[in-house]
Design a protein around this motif. Sequence first.
Motif, PDB file in Angstrom:
ATOM      1  N   MET A  47     -14.867  48.655  22.073  1.00 50.58           N
ATOM      2  CA  MET A  47     -15.519  48.128  23.271  1.00 50.58           C
ATOM      3  C   MET A  47     -16.109  49.270  24.097  1.00 50.58           C
ATOM      4  SD  MET A  47     -12.860  45.103  24.394  1.00 50.58           S
ATOM      5  CE  MET A  47     -13.859  44.418  25.729  1.00 50.58           C
ATOM      6  N   TYR A  52     -19.092  48.494  26.703  1.00 48.22           N
ATOM      7  CA  TYR A  52     -18.675  47.355  27.528  1.00 48.22           C
ATOM      8  C   TYR A  52     -18.325  47.898  28.904  1.00 48.22           C
ATOM      9  CZ  TYR A  52     -18.120  43.960  23.688  1.00 48.22           C
ATOM     10  OH  TYR A  52     -18.329  43.089  22.644  1.00 48.22           O
ATOM     11  N   SER A  53     -18.457  47.078  29.908  1.00 49.63           N
ATOM     12  CA  SER A  53     -18.131  47.516  31.270  1.00 49.63           C
ATOM     13  C   SER A  53     -16.609  47.615  31.432  1.00 49.63           C
ATOM     14  CB  SER A  53     -18.688  46.514  32.294  1.00 49.63           C
ATOM     15  OG  SER A  53     -17.953  45.313  32.257  1.00 49.63           O
ATOM     16  N   GLU A  56     -15.147  44.208  31.825  1.00 44.80           N
ATOM     17  CA  GLU A  56     -14.998  43.461  30.570  1.00 44.80           C
ATOM     18  C   GLU A  56     -13.772  43.943  29.791  1.00 44.80           C
ATOM     19  OE1 GLU A  56     -19.358  42.260  28.930  1.00 44.80           O
ATOM     20  OE2 GLU A  56     -19.043  44.429  29.305  1.00 44.80           O
TER      21      GLU A  56
END
Length: 181
Positions: A47, A52-53, A56
């Motif tokens: 991730m 991904y943030s 998230e």
Amino acid sequence: HDRELLLKKLEMIDSDIARMRNSTDCGETWSTHYGYQNNILKRLDLMKELEYSEEEIRQYRKEHWNFSAVRKLEIADLLEKGEVLQAIAVLKESKEWDKQYAGLVSEYSQQLIQIYKQELMQEEYKEELLSYVFSHMYSDISYALELKAICSEAEWLEQRGRLLKKLKGSPCAYQLMEAEE
């Protein structure tokens, strides 16, 4: 790695994790380069690699809280940030989540003992030592001797008697008798 390959890896790991959904263990992936890797930790690394943030990633961790690896990661992060009380809360919660796994509960208990000792939380330290000494198998008597160091003489004699009954015939019983002469 290109994005498409990473997304395929993510799919494969997700299917492995989904199979383990009712467990505290999310399984392992074998890699010739890395050896065994915990699936959930590998998923979190992917991730990050896929950018991904943080939100998230945090949400994913919350959704997979049942896995001990996620909670261990959270505990390590909290301790690194100096958020000791939150780490203690997660350790206590983890003892409850993983109560059927003596090895994990023992590990959490040992961490709590060290934290309580470092934070000078004497009452909690003593309570966790008592819990550990009487509830978990261990290979040496170091925790029993830590308990002795914080008990009054009369209290220690009582606890020592209980402990010797519990350990009857085990190598730890003999180690304790030798240490106590």
